[in-house]
Each structure stands twice: as structure tokens, then as C-alpha cells.
Motif scaffolding. Sequence first.
Motif, PDB file in Angstrom:
ATOM      1  N   HIS A  12       0.811  -1.216   0.000  1.00  0.00           N
ATOM      2  CA  HIS A  12       0.000   0.000   0.000  1.00  0.00           C
ATOM      3  C   HIS A  12       0.845   1.266   0.000  1.00  0.00           C
ATOM      4  O   HIS A  12       0.295   2.378   0.053  1.00  0.00           O
ATOM      5  CB  HIS A  12      -0.944   0.013   1.205  1.00  0.00           C
ATOM      6  N   TRP A  66      -0.635   7.990   4.040  1.00  0.00           N
ATOM      7  CA  TRP A  66      -2.002   7.651   4.428  1.00  0.00           C
ATOM      8  C   TRP A  66      -2.354   8.475   5.666  1.00  0.00           C
ATOM      9  O   TRP A  66      -1.700   8.350   6.697  1.00  0.00           O
ATOM     10  CB  TRP A  66      -2.129   6.165   4.735  1.00  0.00           C
ATOM     11  N   LEU A 113      -8.345  -5.604   6.290  1.00  0.00           N
ATOM     12  CA  LEU A 113      -8.316  -4.186   5.952  1.00  0.00           C
ATOM     13  C   LEU A 113      -9.509  -3.895   5.053  1.00  0.00           C
ATOM     14  O   LEU A 113      -9.655  -4.477   3.975  1.00  0.00           O
ATOM     15  CB  LEU A 113      -7.017  -3.829   5.223  1.00  0.00           C
ATOM     16  N   TYR A 114     -10.366  -2.990   5.516  1.00  0.00           N
ATOM     17  CA  TYR A 114     -11.570  -2.666   4.750  1.00  0.00           C
ATOM     18  C   TYR A 114     -11.257  -1.578   3.730  1.00  0.00           C
ATOM     19  O   TYR A 114     -10.660  -0.548   4.065  1.00  0.00           O
ATOM     20  CB  TYR A 114     -12.681  -2.201   5.689  1.00  0.00           C
ATOM     21  N   ALA A 115     -11.635  -1.800   2.470  1.00  0.00           N
ATOM     22  CA  ALA A 115     -11.443  -0.827   1.393  1.00  0.00           C
ATOM     23  C   ALA A 115     -12.801  -0.297   0.966  1.00  0.00           C
ATOM     24  O   ALA A 115     -13.700  -1.079   0.633  1.00  0.00           O
ATOM     25  CB  ALA A 115     -10.730  -1.476   0.212  1.00  0.00           C
ATOM     26  N   ASP A 126     -10.049   5.927  -2.484  1.00  0.00           N
ATOM     27  CA  ASP A 126      -8.696   5.515  -2.129  1.00  0.00           C
ATOM     28  C   ASP A 126      -8.571   5.571  -0.607  1.00  0.00           C
ATOM     29  O   ASP A 126      -7.813   6.376  -0.050  1.00  0.00           O
ATOM     30  CB  ASP A 126      -7.678   6.431  -2.803  1.00  0.00           C
ATOM     31  N   GLU A 127      -9.324   4.720   0.058  1.00  0.00           N
ATOM     32  CA  GLU A 127      -9.387   4.693   1.515  1.00  0.00           C
ATOM     33  C   GLU A 127      -9.280   3.257   2.004  1.00  0.00           C
ATOM     34  O   GLU A 127      -9.829   2.338   1.378  1.00  0.00           O
ATOM     35  CB  GLU A 127     -10.687   5.326   2.020  1.00  0.00           C
ATOM     36  N   ARG A 128      -8.589   3.088   3.131  1.00  0.00           N
ATOM     37  CA  ARG A 128      -8.424   1.780   3.747  1.00  0.00           C
ATOM     38  C   ARG A 128      -8.522   1.924   5.255  1.00  0.00           C
ATOM     39  O   ARG A 128      -8.212   2.972   5.823  1.00  0.00           O
ATOM     40  CB  ARG A 128      -7.047   1.168   3.416  1.00  0.00           C
ATOM     41  N   SER A 129      -8.954   0.862   5.901  1.00  0.00           N
ATOM     42  CA  SER A 129      -8.854   0.817   7.362  1.00  0.00           C
ATOM     43  C   SER A 129      -7.528   0.149   7.708  1.00  0.00           C
ATOM     44  O   SER A 129      -7.173  -0.882   7.138  1.00  0.00           O
ATOM     45  CB  SER A 129     -10.016   0.024   7.969  1.00  0.00           C
ATOM     46  N   MET A 180     -10.507   4.713   9.495  1.00  0.00           N
ATOM     47  CA  MET A 180     -10.238   4.815   8.070  1.00  0.00           C
ATOM     48  C   MET A 180      -9.139   5.832   7.770  1.00  0.00           C
ATOM     49  O   MET A 180      -9.065   6.891   8.402  1.00  0.00           O
ATOM     50  CB  MET A 180     -11.510   5.215   7.311  1.00  0.00           C
TER      51      MET A 180
END
Length: 274
Positions: A123, A135, A162-164, A169-172, A262
Motif C-alpha cells: 500500500h 495515508w 483491511l476494509y477498502a 482511495d481509503e483503507r482501514s 479509516m
Amino acid sequence: MDSTKCQDHEPSTKLLNPEGPTATIRPIDFTRSPLADDYSSFFAMTIDNLLTPDECARLQAAAGDNWQTLSKGNAFRECQNILVFSPEWASALYDRIVGHLPEEVKALRKGDRLAEIVVGPSHLKASVGARKTVWRIKEANDRLSFLRYQPGHHFKPHCDALYARPGKDERSFLTCQIYLNDAPLSADGKSDGGETRFWTSQVGKRQKPPAMECEPAEEKEAPFLDIKPKMGRALVFQQRMLWHSGQEVKRGEKFTVRLDLMFERHFEKLQPNS
């Protein structure tokens, strides 16, 4: 698939007091734990008194009582949950949480040691010319999972996914688990279960990717570190490659609410000596 939704939830202004309680922050130093060989640079922390007992009670009551049973994969996970989809609740809890997080985890930059561990190399690869990936923490996902563990309930060792967010363009990268009641104690003062237990890494011992939710590995004689449920305590930890379980509740009940924190990807020009 979890599908419970609380339709008529109270405004967040009624759930949380304008001024939060005085919190106590404790970074989890894995180098001083039995897990030092695996997680010496990993990120986890506790925030005691994130919520007051009254706020915990109001939040739990507002979620309702439409509990749905979760049972996954040969008793891998057994508990009950209620899902609440509420940007307002998520925002109120995020505002309470984010001020207690260290600055180094709010902006995870390519080249930083913590970023490599929390975000992962895959990432951090992208760049735009001289501008490199960073990030930045943004908010809590509006999907709140309220969990109830009764005697016999548990969640075996796993890594959080990891939640997308679709189309963004975001991730947990961080999980926040807030305990809404104290862990039950037996008559002799010993724990009756319900701890969140960090386990030694299972990388190389299982075939599934460590960044995804994984099946349990053998627990016998494996090193571990326990975090005890305490009303109002938040446990914040990286999702990537950090193995943990919800230990079996032997008596009483355990109530928690879980959130994904997030992050949004940006590109910034690094300093010459970065």
C-alpha cells in the motif's frame, strides 16, 4: 453476512457528553512482552476512560436488543451482534478517539518504519513523480458492530481484514474495540474470561495471507498477551498481521462496540533528507 441495522438511533449529542472524561493512555510495548520476537515494532494502545460508565450504558441501550447470532466455521466464532450504520455515531466516537492517538500513527508515510508495519509495503508503492504516498487518518467507518459474548462465546485467533471503501482511495488500518462493561470476575477474584488476547504470529505456520481474517492455529503453549475488558476502555491496534482472539467468556456477559478507523491516501513531496 451481517445485516442487522438500527433504524431509529439517538443523535450522538445525546449519547456522548460534550466534554469527555480524563483519559489514561498506555502504549502497548510488545518489546516487554512474551511477543517481543514477533511484534516488537507493532502498534497497539489502550485508552482508559475513553467513555464514562453513563456513556457506555447509553450507547449500549441505544443500539437496541435485536441481537443476531454469529457462528462461523466449526465454532471459530460464536457471539451475538447488532450492526448500526450511523455516520453521526461514528463521527462522535472518532472525535473522542482521535485526539488520544499519537501523531506518528495519524499520518503513515512511505519510508517510515511504522508505516511499513501498519500499512504494509504493497500500500506504499504508489508515487506521483517526487511525491510519495502518505495515508492520513480520516474518520471511523459508519458501520459499528455491537457485540455480546455470553458463557461459551469466543472468537479464535485471527487477523482483522483491511476494509477498502468501494470507489475511494481509503483503507482501514486500525481497529478500535471499546469495552462497554467490566470483565466478570469469579468469587476468588480471578478472570472469568473475555480477554482480548494477542497471540504469537502465525506467519509461515498457515497458508492463508496474514493480512486477511485467518483460521485459528494451534493455541497450546503459544505465547500471548492479554488485555482485560474494562468499562470505557478502548483498545486500538493495527489490523495487519497482528493475531488476536476473544477469549471464551466463562461467566456473565461481555459487551463491546467495534469500529474501523479509516485512512485516505495522499501524495506529498518528501524532504531531501527523508
